[in-house]
Design a protein around this motif. Structure first.
Motif, PDB file in Angstrom:
ATOM      1  N   LEU A   1      -2.968   1.554 -10.851  1.00  0.00           N
ATOM      2  CA  LEU A   1      -3.354   1.620  -9.442  1.00  0.00           C
ATOM      3  C   LEU A   1      -4.853   1.503  -9.224  1.00  0.00           C
ATOM      4  O   LEU A   1      -5.664   1.860 -10.074  1.00  0.00           O
ATOM      5  CB  LEU A   1      -2.889   2.951  -8.829  1.00  0.00           C
ATOM      6  CG  LEU A   1      -1.398   3.170  -8.629  1.00  0.00           C
ATOM      7  CD1 LEU A   1      -1.152   4.596  -8.172  1.00  0.00           C
ATOM      8  CD2 LEU A   1      -0.815   2.178  -7.629  1.00  0.00           C
ATOM      9  N   LYS A   2      -5.202   1.020  -8.050  1.00  0.00           N
ATOM     10  CA  LYS A   2      -6.562   1.118  -7.526  1.00  0.00           C
ATOM     11  C   LYS A   2      -6.469   1.782  -6.160  1.00  0.00           C
ATOM     12  O   LYS A   2      -5.468   1.635  -5.443  1.00  0.00           O
ATOM     13  CB  LYS A   2      -7.201  -0.269  -7.401  1.00  0.00           C
ATOM     14  CG  LYS A   2      -6.474  -1.217  -6.459  1.00  0.00           C
ATOM     15  CD  LYS A   2      -7.167  -2.568  -6.422  1.00  0.00           C
ATOM     16  CE  LYS A   2      -6.406  -3.540  -5.493  1.00  0.00           C
ATOM     17  NZ  LYS A   2      -7.052  -4.881  -5.444  1.00  0.00           N
ATOM     18  N   GLN A   3      -7.498   2.533  -5.801  1.00  0.00           N
ATOM     19  CA  GLN A   3      -7.484   3.214  -4.503  1.00  0.00           C
ATOM     20  C   GLN A   3      -8.238   2.381  -3.480  1.00  0.00           C
ATOM     21  O   GLN A   3      -9.336   1.892  -3.738  1.00  0.00           O
ATOM     22  CB  GLN A   3      -8.090   4.613  -4.610  1.00  0.00           C
ATOM     23  CG  GLN A   3      -7.854   5.467  -3.368  1.00  0.00           C
ATOM     24  CD  GLN A   3      -8.111   6.946  -3.619  1.00  0.00           C
ATOM     25  OE1 GLN A   3      -8.830   7.297  -4.542  1.00  0.00           O
ATOM     26  NE2 GLN A   3      -7.518   7.804  -2.802  1.00  0.00           N
TER      27      GLN A   3
ATOM     28  N   PHE B   1      -0.296   8.900  -4.173  1.00  0.00           N
ATOM     29  CA  PHE B   1      -0.009   8.606  -5.581  1.00  0.00           C
ATOM     30  C   PHE B   1       1.460   8.864  -5.879  1.00  0.00           C
ATOM     31  O   PHE B   1       2.087   8.124  -6.645  1.00  0.00           O
ATOM     32  CB  PHE B   1      -0.895   9.480  -6.475  1.00  0.00           C
ATOM     33  CG  PHE B   1      -0.674   9.266  -7.947  1.00  0.00           C
ATOM     34  CD1 PHE B   1      -1.362   8.272  -8.624  1.00  0.00           C
ATOM     35  CD2 PHE B   1       0.224  10.055  -8.658  1.00  0.00           C
ATOM     36  CE1 PHE B   1      -1.157   8.062  -9.987  1.00  0.00           C
ATOM     37  CE2 PHE B   1       0.431   9.861 -10.017  1.00  0.00           C
ATOM     38  CZ  PHE B   1      -0.260   8.856 -10.675  1.00  0.00           C
TER      39      PHE B   1
ATOM     40  N   TYR C   1      -3.101   3.521  -1.999  1.00  0.00           N
ATOM     41  CA  TYR C   1      -3.117   2.970  -3.348  1.00  0.00           C
ATOM     42  C   TYR C   1      -2.384   1.632  -3.379  1.00  0.00           C
ATOM     43  O   TYR C   1      -1.391   1.432  -2.678  1.00  0.00           O
ATOM     44  CB  TYR C   1      -2.438   3.926  -4.339  1.00  0.00           C
ATOM     45  CG  TYR C   1      -3.141   5.255  -4.489  1.00  0.00           C
ATOM     46  CD1 TYR C   1      -4.095   5.452  -5.489  1.00  0.00           C
ATOM     47  CD2 TYR C   1      -2.850   6.318  -3.638  1.00  0.00           C
ATOM     48  CE1 TYR C   1      -4.737   6.677  -5.632  1.00  0.00           C
ATOM     49  CE2 TYR C   1      -3.488   7.545  -3.776  1.00  0.00           C
ATOM     50  CZ  TYR C   1      -4.428   7.715  -4.772  1.00  0.00           C
ATOM     51  OH  TYR C   1      -5.057   8.917  -4.907  1.00  0.00           O
TER      52      TYR C   1
ATOM     53  N   ARG D   1       0.847  -1.192   0.000  1.00  0.00           N
ATOM     54  CA  ARG D   1       0.000   0.000   0.000  1.00  0.00           C
ATOM     55  C   ARG D   1       0.884   1.245   0.000  1.00  0.00           C
ATOM     56  O   ARG D   1       1.825   1.340   0.781  1.00  0.00           O
ATOM     57  CB  ARG D   1      -0.936   0.015   1.206  1.00  0.00           C
ATOM     58  CG  ARG D   1      -1.998  -1.083   1.148  1.00  0.00           C
ATOM     59  CD  ARG D   1      -3.079  -0.885   2.188  1.00  0.00           C
ATOM     60  NE  ARG D   1      -4.146  -1.876   2.007  1.00  0.00           N
ATOM     61  CZ  ARG D   1      -5.436  -1.631   2.221  1.00  0.00           C
ATOM     62  NH1 ARG D   1      -5.824  -0.431   2.602  1.00  0.00           N
ATOM     63  NH2 ARG D   1      -6.334  -2.572   2.031  1.00  0.00           N
TER      64      ARG D   1
END
Length: 258
Positions: A164-166, A137, A172, A133
């Motif tokens: 990326l995914k949040q 960004f 992220y 994690r």
């Protein structure tokens, strides 16, 4: 256009945009990558990815296709072409041979039970590993830059954004499934080189001179193909289609128009 491992289809955006002036482009996210779903149970076999290409071609009803593949995407594309030599018209493979002949033979020399146990142990380790994690960004962007120092700011930002995914806490993580990091065992049980020898179409092998990838002319792998030639790209690493985009496009277009 088939992307590499731990990557995503948007890495083709610049090349695909240029090539789309003359060609219809399909660039899928491989299973476990990008916006594709993760595999149930966390197991990924090389032949699973080959099947996905096979199914995509079948569903679209293509009689002929040209494949551009990078790294692991090039590797599975070559297996697909060896299984379907009448369908593939041309191939551009960017550092997709992956393993040297010496490495491949070394793996085959290892007793079968040891190879399978090593693979199972890898699954066990990954099952207890949480995805990395990044608090911001910018942190993830720095990681992207560290992986390829040739990237300019616009390239690095674009690739990171689509990779990326949040998470719910605002951090992220990369979109790819951690289980794809595991060593594959499929190619250690199939006669990979005999499949390469079945490929009858012209193949353009591309390699970055600054890359870690072995030169297939020097180690003899290029002789396993019926009709392949190699071009080494200067001042480029493993992602040469990013590092030297114009050279890549000029080389690719000239090959495709022959």
């Amino acid at each position: 256009m088939v992307h590499g491992g731990m990557d995503h289809c948007r890495n083709w955006d610049w090349a695909a945009r240029a090539l789309s002036e003359h060609y219809a482009i399909i660039a899928p996210d491989l299973r476990g990558h990008g916006d594709s779903e993760w595999s149930a149970g966390g197991t990924y076999r090389e032949l699973d990815f080959v099947y996905d290409i096979e199914q995509l071609v079948r569903l679209r009803g293509f009689d002929k296709i040209t494949i551009v593949g990078h790294s692991f995407g090039g590797f599975v594309s070559l297996i697909y072409a060896g299984l379907n030599p009448d369908i593939v018209d041309k191939m551009i493979i960017i550092e997709g041979l992956v393993r040297s002949v010496e490495d491949f033979n070394k793996r085959l020399a290892e007793p079968t039970h040891q190879r399978i146990k090593r693979w199972m142990e890898g699954i066990h380790k990954v099952s207890s590993r949480h995805p990395k994690r990044y608090r911001t960004f910018a942190e993830a962007l720095d990681r992207m830059r560290s992986e390829n120092s040739h990237l300019n700011e616009q390239q690095a930002t674009h690739l990171t954004r689509h990779a990326l995914k949040q998470n719910e806490d605002g951090s992220y993580s990369w979109k790819y499934d951690n289980y794809i990091r595991l060593p594959f065992v499929d190619s250690e049980y199939i006669d990979l080189f005999s499949l390469w020898q079945r490929i009858s179409c012209p193949i353009l092998l591309l390699r970055g001179e600054d890359s870690w990838a072995d030169d297939p002319e020097k180690d003899g792998r290029i002789k396993l193909f019926q009709n392949a030639r190699l071009v080494n790209i200067p001042n480029a690493g493993h992602w040469l289609h990013h590092d030297q985009l114009e050279i890549f496009l000029n080389t690719a277009k000239a090959f495709l128009q022959e």
